[in-house]
Design a protein around this motif. Structure first.
Motif, PDB file in Angstrom:
ATOM      1  N   LEU A   1      88.562  -1.580  46.355  1.00  0.00           N
ATOM      2  CA  LEU A   1      87.917  -1.655  47.663  1.00  0.00           C
ATOM      3  C   LEU A   1      87.733  -3.112  48.097  1.00  0.00           C
ATOM      4  O   LEU A   1      87.392  -3.976  47.288  1.00  0.00           O
ATOM      5  CB  LEU A   1      86.545  -0.980  47.623  1.00  0.00           C
ATOM      6  N   THR A   2      87.940  -3.368  49.377  1.00  0.00           N
ATOM      7  CA  THR A   2      87.605  -4.674  49.928  1.00  0.00           C
ATOM      8  C   THR A   2      86.086  -4.748  50.099  1.00  0.00           C
ATOM      9  O   THR A   2      85.382  -3.727  49.983  1.00  0.00           O
ATOM     10  CB  THR A   2      88.268  -4.884  51.299  1.00  0.00           C
ATOM     11  N   GLY A   3      85.562  -5.938  50.380  1.00  0.00           N
ATOM     12  CA  GLY A   3      84.128  -6.080  50.574  1.00  0.00           C
ATOM     13  C   GLY A   3      83.612  -5.197  51.687  1.00  0.00           C
ATOM     14  O   GLY A   3      82.562  -4.544  51.565  1.00  0.00           O
ATOM     15  N   GLU A   4      84.335  -5.138  52.782  1.00  0.00           N
ATOM     16  CA  GLU A   4      83.928  -4.316  53.922  1.00  0.00           C
ATOM     17  C   GLU A   4      84.004  -2.835  53.584  1.00  0.00           C
ATOM     18  O   GLU A   4      83.126  -2.051  53.962  1.00  0.00           O
ATOM     19  CB  GLU A   4      84.824  -4.626  55.125  1.00  0.00           C
ATOM     20  N   GLU A   5      85.055  -2.438  52.874  1.00  0.00           N
ATOM     21  CA  GLU A   5      85.193  -1.031  52.479  1.00  0.00           C
ATOM     22  C   GLU A   5      84.071  -0.621  51.520  1.00  0.00           C
ATOM     23  O   GLU A   5      83.554   0.501  51.606  1.00  0.00           O
ATOM     24  CB  GLU A   5      86.550  -0.814  51.816  1.00  0.00           C
ATOM     25  N   ARG A   6      83.695  -1.522  50.637  1.00  0.00           N
ATOM     26  CA  ARG A   6      82.617  -1.224  49.688  1.00  0.00           C
ATOM     27  C   ARG A   6      81.294  -1.023  50.421  1.00  0.00           C
ATOM     28  O   ARG A   6      80.539  -0.090  50.103  1.00  0.00           O
ATOM     29  CB  ARG A   6      82.495  -2.354  48.665  1.00  0.00           C
ATOM     30  N   LEU A   7      80.998  -1.872  51.397  1.00  0.00           N
ATOM     31  CA  LEU A   7      79.771  -1.712  52.171  1.00  0.00           C
ATOM     32  C   LEU A   7      79.751  -0.376  52.915  1.00  0.00           C
ATOM     33  O   LEU A   7      78.717   0.296  52.982  1.00  0.00           O
ATOM     34  CB  LEU A   7      79.628  -2.868  53.160  1.00  0.00           C
ATOM     35  N   GLN A   8      80.902   0.015  53.451  1.00  0.00           N
ATOM     36  CA  GLN A   8      80.984   1.298  54.146  1.00  0.00           C
ATOM     37  C   GLN A   8      80.778   2.451  53.173  1.00  0.00           C
ATOM     38  O   GLN A   8      80.102   3.438  53.487  1.00  0.00           O
ATOM     39  CB  GLN A   8      82.333   1.443  54.847  1.00  0.00           C
ATOM     40  N   ARG A   9      81.334   2.317  51.981  1.00  0.00           N
ATOM     41  CA  ARG A   9      81.170   3.356  50.964  1.00  0.00           C
ATOM     42  C   ARG A   9      79.701   3.493  50.547  1.00  0.00           C
ATOM     43  O   ARG A   9      79.205   4.610  50.350  1.00  0.00           O
ATOM     44  CB  ARG A   9      82.045   3.016  49.751  1.00  0.00           C
TER      45      ARG A   9
END
Length: 218
Positions: free
Chosen positions: A87-95
Motif C-alpha cells: 500500500l502507498t501512504g495514501e492507500e494505507r490512510l484510506q484503508r
C-alpha cells in the motif's frame, strides 16, 4: 508432577477464570462468552459475522493467530486491513478509515481487568477510535494471558508487555526495543500515545467479547 500435569492445571485454572471474567464483562453491558481454544474462538466469531459482511481488522496479532482473516475471506466477507506492505501512504490512510466504517470491527484488547474493563493503548489512534464509538458491531477476541488484577496493572501491561514486542515487530527504534520495558519516551516513533479505558460497553452498538483459554497476542 510432569509437564502434562502442569498444563492440565493451567487449563483448569483458565476454565474457571474465563467464565468469571466473562460474567463481570456481561454485568457491564458487554456480550461476553468464554471459548476454551482458538478454534472455538474462531467458531464464535463466525457465528457473529454473516457471509458477505465487511469486516475491519486493525493491527491485531490475536485476530491473525486464530485464523479469522482467512476464514472470513473464504466465506465471502470483505476483509479490510492496512497490514499490506504494497500500500502507498495514501492507500494505507484510506484503508485505516475504511476499517472503521465496516459492518464489523474485529480486534483484541491489550488488557482486560478481572472485574470486566478493557484497556488499550495506540499510536495512530485508529484502534481506540473504533473501540470508543461506531455504528457497527464491535467484537473483541482476548486471550486470558491478558487478564489483570486492576486498572493500574492493566495500564502497566499495555506499556510493558504489549508495546515493546509490537514495536520490535514494526522494526521501530523506540527505547523500549532496547530496554524491553517502557521508559515513557518522547520518541517520534512512540507507539503508545492514546490510552482508552472501556469501563462499560458504549451506547448505540453491540459489543461482543470472546475470552479465550489460550495465550494469544502481545
Amino acid at each position: 508432577m510432569n509437564g502434562s500435569s502442569f498444563d492440565t492445571a493451567r487449563k483448569k485454572h483458565w476454565s474457571v477464570l474465563g467464565p468469571t471474567v466473562a460474567a463481570n464483562l456481561s454485568a457491564k453491558g458487554f456480550q461476553a462468552v468464554y471459548a476454551e481454544s482458538k478454534k472455538e474462538a474462531l467458531d464464535e466469531v463466525l457465528k457473529l459475522i454473516p457471509a458477505g459482511s465487511s469486516v475491519g481488522i486493525p493491527g491485531s496479532v490475536t485476530i491473525r493467530e486464530i485464523g479469522a482473516m482467512e476464514a472470513l475471506a473464504e466465506r465471502g466477507c470483505d476483509v479490510i486491513h492496512h497490514w499490506d506492505p504494497s500500500l502507498t501512504g495514501e492507500e494505507r490512510l484510506q484503508r485505516l478509515q475504511d476499517e472503521l466504517l465496516a459492518d464489523y470491527f474485529l480486534t483484541s484488547s491489550n488488557a482486560v481487568t478481572k472485574d470486566g474493563m478493557l484497556v488499550n493503548i495506540d499510536g495512530n489512534g485508529n484502534r481506540v477510535s473504533g473501540m470508543a464509538w461506531g455504528k457497527n458491531t464491535l467484537i473483541f477476541v482476548i486471550g486470558l494471558n491478558k487478564v489483570t488484577a486492576d486498572i493500574d496493572e492493566a495500564i502497566s501491561r499495555t506499556r510493558n508487555t504489549a508495546t515493546p514486542p509490537n514495536a520490535l515487530r514494526l522494526g521501530l527504534e523506540t527505547p523500549c526495543t532496547k530496554t524491553g520495558c517502557c521508559v515513557n519516551c518522547s520518541s517520534e516513533e512512540r507507539v503508545c500515545k492514546a490510552l482508552l479505558i472501556l469501563e462499560r460497553a458504549t451506547g448505540g452498538r453491540k459489543t461482543h467479547v470472546i475470552l479465550v483459554g489460550e495465550d494469544l497476542g502481545f
